[in-house]
Design a protein around this motif. Structure first.
Motif, mmCIF file in Angstrom:
data_model
loop_
_atom_site.group_PDB
_atom_site.id
_atom_site.type_symbol
_atom_site.label_atom_id
_atom_site.label_comp_id
_atom_site.label_asym_id
_atom_site.label_seq_id
_atom_site.Cartn_x
_atom_site.Cartn_y
_atom_site.Cartn_z
ATOM 1 N N LYS A 162 13.549 9.985 29.225
ATOM 2 C CA LYS A 162 11.928 10.277 28.230
ATOM 3 C C LYS A 162 10.354 9.669 28.773
ATOM 4 C CE LYS A 162 10.116 10.138 23.531
ATOM 5 N NZ LYS A 162 9.551 9.730 22.066
ATOM 6 N N THR A 163 10.610 8.780 28.709
ATOM 7 C CA THR A 163 9.417 7.293 29.483
ATOM 8 C C THR A 163 9.255 7.547 31.592
ATOM 9 O OG1 THR A 163 10.530 5.436 29.393
ATOM 10 C CG2 THR A 163 9.214 5.798 27.327
ATOM 11 N N ASP A 206 12.179 -2.353 27.170
ATOM 12 C CA ASP A 206 10.799 -2.167 26.923
ATOM 13 C C ASP A 206 10.114 -3.667 27.892
ATOM 14 O OD1 ASP A 206 9.805 0.184 26.306
ATOM 15 O OD2 ASP A 206 8.829 -0.391 24.291
ATOM 16 N N HIS A 232 14.918 0.093 21.866
ATOM 17 C CA HIS A 232 13.957 0.402 22.486
ATOM 18 C C HIS A 232 13.148 -0.681 22.953
ATOM 19 C CE1 HIS A 232 13.752 5.149 21.258
ATOM 20 N NE2 HIS A 232 14.756 4.633 22.583
ATOM 21 N N TYR A 287 15.907 7.261 26.383
ATOM 22 C CA TYR A 287 14.519 6.454 26.596
ATOM 23 C C TYR A 287 14.361 6.173 28.037
ATOM 24 C CZ TYR A 287 10.525 2.661 24.996
ATOM 25 O OH TYR A 287 9.373 2.416 25.365
#
Length: 282
Positions: free
Chosen positions: A28-29, A106, A102, A25
């Motif tokens: 990806k971000t 965040d 996720h 994650y």
């Protein structure tokens, strides 16, 4: 040895999946700057789990025989409760695991470095502590005077680490729903043996009665030091001369737990749904 390998593989793979999801994650971000705090939290969780395991092993050696048996029996029962909860939890929530992690990540990204370390630590640490306790109980239950049980656990963990890396790289795809269903069912069988062994420990510590009341004794047919006796003990924690209480507890745990675990879920399938922890390109 196989039973201990299964524990290391199953528990290690769950932790590996969590790590894969967190790392993928962030990649990806495009938040690679957060990778160091994540790895720090993971490292702290691993050290804590290892320290907990060493404390269980070496701390118990200073106790009297009765205290050792009482401690071993009690922790074995606690370990069985934790691993039972774990296999049912994974069966129920695996499909939502990725989204849940996720969401936590965040929130941690907004709070800063310490929150990232804490998120990784909590995500992996719970798995690590559960693994350390159940591995200690299982190795103690199946100990035959050799390093076989411990080697089995280490090989299982190493296999899980390799599979986790291959998942991340996208090199391996397996049906995780079937994997967790089959390994979960086998783990319930192993847990039943650990539970019976824990009850025997409590009997030896005079916490439970019936130590001399044997359900059966097939030691001559299945000698504990024979290859098949060693195999049965290593895989199922089999004892050729269990007490009546051990057999009753084993049956009362294994039959309903396995039946509930293998029963079709409300969504119509069996076992966990794959959290798809494969590599995600940035």
């Amino acid at each position: 040895m196989f039973g201990n390998y299964l524990i290391g593989l199953r528990e290690g793979l769950e932790a590996s999946l969590v790590v894969c999801i967190l790392i993928a994650y962030l990649v990806k971000t495009d938040r690679r700057d957060a990778l160091k705090p994540i790895w720090t939290g993971i490292a702290v969780a691993v050290v804590l789990a290892l320290g907990f395991g060493f404390a269980l092993e070496f701390g118990s050696q200073e106790l009297t025989f009765e205290a050792q048996e009482a401690l071993g029996g009690s922790l074995s029962i606690i370990a069985v409760c934790l691993v039972t909860w774990m296999v049912f939890w994974m069966r129920r929530t695996a499909r939502h695991l990725k989204a849940e992690l996720h969401g936590r990540l965040d929130a941690a990204l907004q709070m800063g470095t310490a929150a990232l370390v804490a998120t990784a630590f909590l995500a992996v640490g719970r798995e690590g502590l559960e693994t350390a306790l159940f591995v200690w109980a299982s190795v103690r239950a199946s100990n035959d005077g050799t390093q076989g049980p411990l080697i089995g656990v280490l090989l299982g963990v190493l296999t899980a680490v390799v599979l986790g890396y291959l998942f991340y790289r996208g090199a391996v795809r397996i049906n995780l729903a079937k994997f967790f269903t089959w390994t979960g069912g086998m783990l319930v069988v192993v847990a039943a043996g650990v539970l019976a062994y824990g009850v025997h420990d409590l009997q030896e510590a005079d916490f439970l009665p019936g130590l001399t009341n044997k359900a059966f004794d097939i030691s001559e047919t299945v000698p504990p030091d024979s290859w098949y006796g060693t195999l049965l003990k290593g895989v199922f924690n089999f004892q050729p001369d269990p007490t009546v209480v051990q057999v009753v507890v084993w049956v009362l745990y294994l039959v309903p737990t396995l039946a509930f675990f293998l029963a079709p879920s409300r969504s119509g399938g069996r076992g966990a749904t794959s959290p798809a922890p494969v590599r995600e390109e940035a």
